[in-house]
Motif scaffolding. Structure first.
Motif, PDB file in Angstrom:
ATOM      1  N   VAL A   9     -21.997  -4.214  -2.390  1.00  0.00           N
ATOM      2  CA  VAL A   9     -22.532  -4.798  -1.160  1.00  0.00           C
ATOM      3  C   VAL A   9     -21.499  -5.718  -0.537  1.00  0.00           C
ATOM      4  O   VAL A   9     -20.928  -6.567  -1.213  1.00  0.00           O
ATOM      5  CB  VAL A   9     -23.833  -5.574  -1.451  1.00  0.00           C
ATOM      6  CG1 VAL A   9     -24.353  -6.228  -0.181  1.00  0.00           C
ATOM      7  CG2 VAL A   9     -24.884  -4.637  -2.033  1.00  0.00           C
ATOM      8  N   THR A  10     -21.232  -5.517   0.729  1.00  0.00           N
ATOM      9  CA  THR A  10     -20.352  -6.431   1.454  1.00  0.00           C
ATOM     10  C   THR A  10     -21.176  -7.013   2.594  1.00  0.00           C
ATOM     11  O   THR A  10     -22.389  -6.939   2.588  1.00  0.00           O
ATOM     12  CB  THR A  10     -19.117  -5.690   1.997  1.00  0.00           C
ATOM     13  OG1 THR A  10     -19.540  -4.747   2.976  1.00  0.00           O
ATOM     14  CG2 THR A  10     -18.386  -4.968   0.881  1.00  0.00           C
ATOM     15  N   HIS A  11     -20.520  -7.573   3.582  1.00  0.00           N
ATOM     16  CA  HIS A  11     -21.272  -8.209   4.671  1.00  0.00           C
ATOM     17  C   HIS A  11     -21.408  -7.274   5.874  1.00  0.00           C
ATOM     18  O   HIS A  11     -21.988  -7.645   6.867  1.00  0.00           O
ATOM     19  CB  HIS A  11     -20.597  -9.511   5.067  1.00  0.00           C
ATOM     20  CG  HIS A  11     -19.118  -9.383   5.031  1.00  0.00           C
ATOM     21  ND1 HIS A  11     -18.387  -9.731   3.908  1.00  0.00           N
ATOM     22  CD2 HIS A  11     -18.260  -8.865   5.907  1.00  0.00           C
ATOM     23  CE1 HIS A  11     -17.129  -9.447   4.132  1.00  0.00           C
ATOM     24  NE2 HIS A  11     -17.017  -8.926   5.324  1.00  0.00           N
ATOM     25  N   ASP A  12     -20.802  -6.081   5.817  1.00  0.00           N
ATOM     26  CA  ASP A  12     -21.027  -5.172   6.947  1.00  0.00           C
ATOM     27  C   ASP A  12     -22.245  -4.294   6.653  1.00  0.00           C
ATOM     28  O   ASP A  12     -22.900  -4.431   5.629  1.00  0.00           O
ATOM     29  CB  ASP A  12     -19.779  -4.342   7.290  1.00  0.00           C
ATOM     30  CG  ASP A  12     -19.406  -3.366   6.192  1.00  0.00           C
ATOM     31  OD1 ASP A  12     -20.236  -3.110   5.300  1.00  0.00           O
ATOM     32  OD2 ASP A  12     -18.279  -2.859   6.217  1.00  0.00           O
ATOM     33  N   GLU A  13     -22.581  -3.410   7.571  1.00  0.00           N
ATOM     34  CA  GLU A  13     -23.827  -2.678   7.435  1.00  0.00           C
ATOM     35  C   GLU A  13     -23.720  -1.490   6.487  1.00  0.00           C
ATOM     36  O   GLU A  13     -24.700  -0.824   6.211  1.00  0.00           O
ATOM     37  CB  GLU A  13     -24.345  -2.218   8.811  1.00  0.00           C
ATOM     38  CG  GLU A  13     -23.546  -1.095   9.430  1.00  0.00           C
ATOM     39  CD  GLU A  13     -22.489  -1.569  10.411  1.00  0.00           C
ATOM     40  OE1 GLU A  13     -22.384  -0.983  11.490  1.00  0.00           O
ATOM     41  OE2 GLU A  13     -21.733  -2.532  10.079  1.00  0.00           O
ATOM     42  N   PHE A  14     -22.516  -1.211   6.009  1.00  0.00           N
ATOM     43  CA  PHE A  14     -22.336  -0.041   5.159  1.00  0.00           C
ATOM     44  C   PHE A  14     -22.400  -0.399   3.680  1.00  0.00           C
ATOM     45  O   PHE A  14     -21.563  -1.150   3.202  1.00  0.00           O
ATOM     46  CB  PHE A  14     -20.987   0.621   5.431  1.00  0.00           C
ATOM     47  CG  PHE A  14     -20.876   1.190   6.820  1.00  0.00           C
ATOM     48  CD1 PHE A  14     -21.622   2.296   7.191  1.00  0.00           C
ATOM     49  CD2 PHE A  14     -20.029   0.606   7.748  1.00  0.00           C
ATOM     50  CE1 PHE A  14     -21.522   2.824   8.471  1.00  0.00           C
ATOM     51  CE2 PHE A  14     -19.923   1.126   9.029  1.00  0.00           C
ATOM     52  CZ  PHE A  14     -20.673   2.238   9.395  1.00  0.00           C
ATOM     53  N   ALA A  15     -23.396   0.141   2.992  1.00  0.00           N
ATOM     54  CA  ALA A  15     -23.364   0.044   1.540  1.00  0.00           C
ATOM     55  C   ALA A  15     -22.251   0.968   1.062  1.00  0.00           C
ATOM     56  O   ALA A  15     -21.954   1.986   1.694  1.00  0.00           O
ATOM     57  CB  ALA A  15     -24.689   0.469   0.951  1.00  0.00           C
ATOM     58  N   ARG A  16     -21.611   0.604  -0.023  1.00  0.00           N
ATOM     59  CA  ARG A  16     -20.577   1.463  -0.602  1.00  0.00           C
ATOM     60  C   ARG A  16     -20.986   1.803  -2.025  1.00  0.00           C
ATOM     61  O   ARG A  16     -21.636   1.014  -2.689  1.00  0.00           O
ATOM     62  CB  ARG A  16     -19.221   0.762  -0.565  1.00  0.00           C
ATOM     63  CG  ARG A  16     -18.650   0.712   0.846  1.00  0.00           C
ATOM     64  CD  ARG A  16     -17.424  -0.173   0.913  1.00  0.00           C
ATOM     65  NE  ARG A  16     -16.797  -0.130   2.224  1.00  0.00           N
ATOM     66  CZ  ARG A  16     -17.264  -0.744   3.309  1.00  0.00           C
ATOM     67  NH1 ARG A  16     -18.368  -1.443   3.238  1.00  0.00           N
ATOM     68  NH2 ARG A  16     -16.638  -0.655   4.459  1.00  0.00           N
ATOM     69  N   PHE A  17     -20.552   2.967  -2.470  1.00  0.00           N
ATOM     70  CA  PHE A  17     -20.981   3.455  -3.776  1.00  0.00           C
ATOM     71  C   PHE A  17     -19.777   3.847  -4.632  1.00  0.00           C
ATOM     72  O   PHE A  17     -18.809   4.419  -4.130  1.00  0.00           O
ATOM     73  CB  PHE A  17     -21.911   4.663  -3.600  1.00  0.00           C
ATOM     74  CG  PHE A  17     -23.170   4.328  -2.848  1.00  0.00           C
ATOM     75  CD1 PHE A  17     -24.311   3.920  -3.522  1.00  0.00           C
ATOM     76  CD2 PHE A  17     -23.204   4.395  -1.457  1.00  0.00           C
ATOM     77  CE1 PHE A  17     -25.478   3.585  -2.826  1.00  0.00           C
ATOM     78  CE2 PHE A  17     -24.361   4.068  -0.754  1.00  0.00           C
ATOM     79  CZ  PHE A  17     -25.496   3.664  -1.444  1.00  0.00           C
ATOM     80  N   GLU A  18     -19.863   3.523  -5.908  1.00  0.00           N
ATOM     81  CA  GLU A  18     -18.834   3.940  -6.857  1.00  0.00           C
ATOM     82  C   GLU A  18     -19.525   4.267  -8.170  1.00  0.00           C
ATOM     83  O   GLU A  18     -20.692   3.921  -8.358  1.00  0.00           O
ATOM     84  CB  GLU A  18     -17.791   2.825  -7.056  1.00  0.00           C
ATOM     85  CG  GLU A  18     -18.354   1.567  -7.711  1.00  0.00           C
ATOM     86  CD  GLU A  18     -17.334   0.452  -7.872  1.00  0.00           C
ATOM     87  OE1 GLU A  18     -16.207   0.569  -7.348  1.00  0.00           O
ATOM     88  OE2 GLU A  18     -17.667  -0.536  -8.529  1.00  0.00           O
TER      89      GLU A  18
END
Ligand SMILES: [Zn+2]
Ligand SMILES: [Zn+2]
Length: 154
Positions: A82-91
């Protein structure tokens, strides 16, 4: 080579076996799209947004990619960054790859993997140990992401 490709990363066949097992433990099945998502994340050298997962790959729909990533997250195969932009990222979960940290750009939102070095791990452990002990907290592992400006935004 990125953290995801280091020598202690599981081979892809072993990886699928572990994923299959974790799915079964939660009464879920391995499916072609789940297998494909695991392979895409295994080959990436950083956490991916859903648009990046889709890329120009044919036969992947955004809604089913999201739904299946959530299932893989629930069975501890995938971790959401989770960052502060609207895109969740996955790894892939760290125990399937290798311990690492992230560099998060506060301007463009890019997230890069930062491989853990022995020196950093020693320093982090030493820095937090006393405070954790004082709080009566028994640390199992840590998550450390650096937020700042990437080389293109700095
Ligand atoms: Zn940036
Ligand atoms: Zn670390």
């Amino acid at each position: 080579m990125a953290a995801h490709d280091t020598h202690d990363a599981l081979q892809i066949q072993e990886l699928h076996e572990v994923v299959r097992h974790r799915l079964h433990t939660h009464e879920q099945r391995m499916t072609p799209i789940r297998q494909r998502l695991v392979e895409i994340l295994a080959r990436a050298d950083r956490p991916l947004t859903i648009p990046e997962v889709l890329g120009n790959r044919r036969g992947l729909a955004q809604s089913s990619v999201y739904r299946n990533l959530v299932v893989l997250e629930q069975v501890d195969v995938v971790r959401r960054v989770v960052t502060h932009d609207e895109f969740a990222r996955f790894e892939l979960a760290e125990d399937l790859t290798a311990h690492h940290h992230h560099l998060i750009c506060a301007s463009c939102g890019r997230v890069e993997d930062l491989p853990a070095t022995a020196a950093v791990e020693r320093s982090v452990a030493a820095a937090v140990e006393e405070a954790a002990q004082r709080a009566g907290f028994r640390t199992q592992h840590h998550r450390l992401d650096l937020v700042g400006l990437c080389s293109r935004c700095a």
